[in-house]
Scaffold this motif. Structure first.
Motif, PDB file in Angstrom:
ATOM      1  N   GLU A 186       9.504   8.193  -2.699  1.00  0.00           N
ATOM      2  CA  GLU A 186       9.557   6.944  -2.090  1.00  0.00           C
ATOM      3  C   GLU A 186       8.316   6.101  -2.048  1.00  0.00           C
ATOM      4  O   GLU A 186       8.432   4.941  -2.111  1.00  0.00           O
ATOM      5  CB  GLU A 186       9.992   7.123  -0.517  1.00  0.00           C
ATOM      6  CG  GLU A 186      11.204   7.762  -0.173  1.00  0.00           C
ATOM      7  CD  GLU A 186      11.235   7.900   1.204  1.00  0.00           C
ATOM      8  OE1 GLU A 186      11.147   7.290   1.974  1.00  0.00           O
ATOM      9  OE2 GLU A 186      11.797   9.331   1.606  1.00  0.00           O
ATOM     10  N   LEU A 187       7.212   6.597  -2.380  1.00  0.00           N
ATOM     11  CA  LEU A 187       5.845   6.195  -2.294  1.00  0.00           C
ATOM     12  C   LEU A 187       5.758   5.049  -3.654  1.00  0.00           C
ATOM     13  O   LEU A 187       5.977   5.417  -4.859  1.00  0.00           O
ATOM     14  CB  LEU A 187       4.803   6.975  -2.663  1.00  0.00           C
ATOM     15  CG  LEU A 187       3.309   6.515  -2.495  1.00  0.00           C
ATOM     16  CD1 LEU A 187       2.912   5.729  -0.967  1.00  0.00           C
ATOM     17  CD2 LEU A 187       2.126   7.592  -2.891  1.00  0.00           C
ATOM     18  N   SER A 188       5.439   3.801  -3.508  1.00  0.00           N
ATOM     19  CA  SER A 188       4.952   2.983  -4.358  1.00  0.00           C
ATOM     20  C   SER A 188       3.772   2.652  -4.751  1.00  0.00           C
ATOM     21  O   SER A 188       2.803   2.820  -3.740  1.00  0.00           O
ATOM     22  CB  SER A 188       5.802   1.538  -4.243  1.00  0.00           C
ATOM     23  OG  SER A 188       5.263   0.825  -3.382  1.00  0.00           O
ATOM     24  N   PRO A 189       3.229   2.236  -5.777  1.00  0.00           N
ATOM     25  CA  PRO A 189       1.719   2.086  -5.965  1.00  0.00           C
ATOM     26  C   PRO A 189       1.056   1.087  -5.072  1.00  0.00           C
ATOM     27  O   PRO A 189      -0.129   1.083  -5.003  1.00  0.00           O
ATOM     28  CB  PRO A 189       1.686   1.681  -7.528  1.00  0.00           C
ATOM     29  CG  PRO A 189       2.904   1.340  -7.936  1.00  0.00           C
ATOM     30  CD  PRO A 189       3.873   1.899  -6.989  1.00  0.00           C
ATOM     31  N   ARG A 190       1.851   0.179  -4.561  1.00  0.00           N
ATOM     32  CA  ARG A 190       1.142  -0.867  -3.702  1.00  0.00           C
ATOM     33  C   ARG A 190       1.138  -0.738  -2.382  1.00  0.00           C
ATOM     34  O   ARG A 190       0.774  -1.438  -1.505  1.00  0.00           O
ATOM     35  CB  ARG A 190       1.670  -2.365  -3.961  1.00  0.00           C
ATOM     36  CG  ARG A 190       3.212  -2.269  -3.689  1.00  0.00           C
ATOM     37  CD  ARG A 190       3.879  -3.679  -4.084  1.00  0.00           C
ATOM     38  NE  ARG A 190       3.240  -4.814  -3.432  1.00  0.00           N
ATOM     39  CZ  ARG A 190       3.794  -5.254  -2.215  1.00  0.00           C
ATOM     40  NH1 ARG A 190       4.770  -4.845  -1.833  1.00  0.00           N
ATOM     41  NH2 ARG A 190       3.255  -6.294  -1.584  1.00  0.00           N
ATOM     42  N   ASP A 191       1.755   0.649  -1.882  1.00  0.00           N
ATOM     43  CA  ASP A 191       1.970   0.726  -0.478  1.00  0.00           C
ATOM     44  C   ASP A 191       0.698   1.293   0.080  1.00  0.00           C
ATOM     45  O   ASP A 191      -0.025   2.009  -0.337  1.00  0.00           O
ATOM     46  CB  ASP A 191       3.076   2.115  -0.268  1.00  0.00           C
ATOM     47  CG  ASP A 191       4.219   1.785  -0.391  1.00  0.00           C
ATOM     48  OD1 ASP A 191       4.932   0.569  -0.435  1.00  0.00           O
ATOM     49  OD2 ASP A 191       5.108   2.598  -0.849  1.00  0.00           O
TER      50      ASP A 191
END
Length: 202
Positions: free
Chosen positions: A90-95
């Protein structure tokens, strides 16, 4: 690192049971969103994943559910699986990443450090809500959740903090993957939040 060359921030909340870490994590989430309405926030709370997991029909879930019903601590490998699976999927680079209640042991803290390095999230802000055992016990008793009102389970949870979590805190304090913010949790919710914001962003 995002396309604009800025690493998204990571905030990790830990404290004894009843210290208010979930409340403070959500207040920080609201603060960040008010400051930047376009912010993407990934909130990770391992306890929610466990509660969902033990309702599934698998053999592993059955064993985990038995531990939960007895008030025993879940094994480290399973806790790591819960949060690492969530990060991977679920983690995205902009989170902006907010973690509530992890790590709960020294081995878990060591593994979390490898994840922070892997995702280029180091150093992460580690917010420790420091409250006494007596203060925690009183808060748990008043909170009235089913696993809080059981005296034996409540004592076990407080014992886990002394035996398992405190070594993790020593590790965090001496690890460059983290910036430790120790906050007095025995204050009003508003004052604790103000102290957190001041300590992190000043």
């Amino acid at each position: 690192m995002t396309s604009n060359g800025v690493n998204p921030q990571t905030f990790i909340f830990l404290g004894n049971s009843g210290s208010g870490k979930g409340t403070q994590a959500r207040l920080l989430e609201s603060y960040i969103q008010k400051k930047n309405p376009e912010a993407s926030i990934f909130y990770l709370e391992t306890g929610n994943h466990f509660r969902e997991f033990i309702q599934s029909p698998s053999y592993s879930a059955e064993l985990s559910r038995t531990l939960y019903e007895k008030g025993e601590r879940q094994p480290d490998f399973l806790a790591v699986h819960m949060w690492s699976k969530a990060l991977i999927n679920e983690l995205s680079p902009r989170d902006t990443l907010i973690i509530d209640g992890t790590p709960r042991s020294l081995p878990e803290a060591e593994i979390l450090s490898t994840a922070l390095v892997f995702y280029n999230r180091s150093p992460a802000h580690f917010i420790f809500l420091n409250v006494s055992r007596a203060w925690s016990e009183e808060r748990l008793r008043k909170r009235g959740r089913s696993d809080d009102t059981d005296v034996v389970k409540r004592i076990k949870r407080l014992d886990w903090f002394d035996l398992d979590v405190k070594p993790a805190l020593v590790y965090v304090e001496n690890n460059p993957a983290y910036t430790l913010h120790e906050i007095n949790g025995e204050q009003s919710i508003e004052k604790v939040h103000t102290d957190i914001i001041s300590d992190i962003f000043s």
